[in-house]
Design a protein around this motif. Structure first.
Motif, PDB file in Angstrom:
ATOM      1  N   GLU A   1      -2.950  10.656   5.938  1.00  0.00           N
ATOM      2  CA  GLU A   1      -1.993  11.732   5.672  1.00  0.00           C
ATOM      3  C   GLU A   1      -1.130  12.024   6.900  1.00  0.00           C
ATOM      4  OE1 GLU A   1      -2.368  16.326   4.430  1.00  0.00           O
ATOM      5  OE2 GLU A   1      -3.269  14.915   2.992  1.00  0.00           O
ATOM      6  N   ASP A   2      -1.717  11.967   8.096  1.00  0.00           N
ATOM      7  CA  ASP A   2      -0.939  12.138   9.326  1.00  0.00           C
ATOM      8  C   ASP A   2       0.164  11.079   9.419  1.00  0.00           C
ATOM      9  OD1 ASP A   2      -2.664  14.172  10.191  1.00  0.00           O
ATOM     10  OD2 ASP A   2      -3.784  12.854  11.547  1.00  0.00           O
ATOM     11  N   ASN A   3      -0.175   9.874   9.036  1.00  0.00           N
ATOM     12  CA  ASN A   3       0.730   8.735   9.148  1.00  0.00           C
ATOM     13  C   ASN A   3       1.712   8.602   7.995  1.00  0.00           C
ATOM     14  OD1 ASN A   3       0.626   6.602  11.336  1.00  0.00           O
ATOM     15  ND2 ASN A   3      -1.535   7.140  11.126  1.00  0.00           N
ATOM     16  N   TYR A   4       1.263   8.874   6.782  1.00  0.00           N
ATOM     17  CA  TYR A   4       2.074   8.556   5.604  1.00  0.00           C
ATOM     18  C   TYR A   4       2.332   9.734   4.681  1.00  0.00           C
ATOM     19  CZ  TYR A   4       1.624   3.760   7.076  1.00  0.00           C
ATOM     20  OH  TYR A   4       1.696   2.605   7.803  1.00  0.00           O
ATOM     21  N   GLY A   5       1.853  10.913   5.025  1.00  0.00           N
ATOM     22  CA  GLY A   5       2.171  12.114   4.267  1.00  0.00           C
ATOM     23  C   GLY A   5       1.200  12.436   3.153  1.00  0.00           C
ATOM     24  N   SER A   6       1.289  13.672   2.709  1.00  0.00           N
ATOM     25  CA  SER A   6       0.479  14.132   1.574  1.00  0.00           C
ATOM     26  C   SER A   6       1.201  13.788   0.277  1.00  0.00           C
ATOM     27  CB  SER A   6       0.276  15.649   1.667  1.00  0.00           C
ATOM     28  OG  SER A   6       1.523  16.302   1.436  1.00  0.00           O
ATOM     29  N   GLU A   7       0.522  13.925  -0.822  1.00  0.00           N
ATOM     30  CA  GLU A   7       1.136  13.657  -2.125  1.00  0.00           C
ATOM     31  C   GLU A   7       2.373  14.525  -2.346  1.00  0.00           C
ATOM     32  OE1 GLU A   7       0.556  11.152  -4.307  1.00  0.00           O
ATOM     33  OE2 GLU A   7      -0.833  10.424  -2.772  1.00  0.00           O
TER      34      GLU A   7
ATOM     35  N   LYS B   1       0.819  -1.210   0.000  1.00  0.00           N
ATOM     36  CA  LYS B   1       0.000   0.000   0.000  1.00  0.00           C
ATOM     37  C   LYS B   1       0.854   1.261   0.000  1.00  0.00           C
ATOM     38  CE  LYS B   1      -3.824   1.989   2.611  1.00  0.00           C
ATOM     39  NZ  LYS B   1      -4.641   1.887   3.815  1.00  0.00           N
ATOM     40  N   HIS B   2       2.130   1.145   0.453  1.00  0.00           N
ATOM     41  CA  HIS B   2       2.963   2.318   0.652  1.00  0.00           C
ATOM     42  C   HIS B   2       4.283   2.236  -0.106  1.00  0.00           C
ATOM     43  CE1 HIS B   2       0.386   2.144   4.325  1.00  0.00           C
ATOM     44  NE2 HIS B   2       0.095   3.326   3.832  1.00  0.00           N
TER      45      HIS B   2
END
Length: 154
Positions: A80-86, A47-48
């Protein structure tokens, strides 16, 4: 060797991050040798991306730091908190992602050094677990994500 449990946790956390870990390469050993052409590649089994994982490692260091400052309201709620914005998770932002991770590690370690073993039995503000579980969990978290980075690199 120290008998202070918190010092042992800090040392273990730093070892997994900077090197000499029993399991192989540390977080920074991996990231410092990471080829740029793989950091933002999406693989069908994950997923990441590696960029997102680096953001995620930083986010959890910030979480721990905020909780050490008794910030009961701070949490990682959204993706987004966990894995960031684009914008955060691009190859072009790689050096910032790595720099932010290193800075968050240093900031957290400095903060932890101001505590003694009594911290370990204190509940994390706003959570139902103690700092021992959070800090040892961060070590496990880093080790798990090292495996994910390795798989995504291949």
């Amino acid at each position: 060797m120290t008998n202070n449990e918190l010092d042992k946790i800090i040392d273990n956390f730093d070892t997994v991050f900077r090197g000499d870990a029993w399991h192989g390469p540390s977080v920074m050993e991996f990231l410092n040798s990471m080829p740029m052409n793989v950091v933002d590649v999406r693989k069908n089994f994950s997923k990441h991306t590696i960029c997102q994982i680096v953001f995620h490692l930083t986010a959890w260091r910030k979480f721990a730091y905020e909780k050490l400052n008794d910030n009961i309201r701070y949490d990682l709620v959204t993706e987004e908190d966990n894995y960031g914005s684009e914008e955060d998770i691009t190859k072009e932002n790689w050096s910032n992602l790595v720099s932010n991770l290193k800075e968050s590690q240093e900031t957290l370690l400095l903060k932890l050094e101001s505590f003694d073993n009594s911290l370990l039995t204190r509940l994390v503000p706003g959570q139902d677990y103690d700092f021992y579980k959070l800090l040892t969990g961060l070590i496990q978290h880093d080790t798990y994500h090292l495996g994910m980075i390795w798989v995504l690199w291949e």
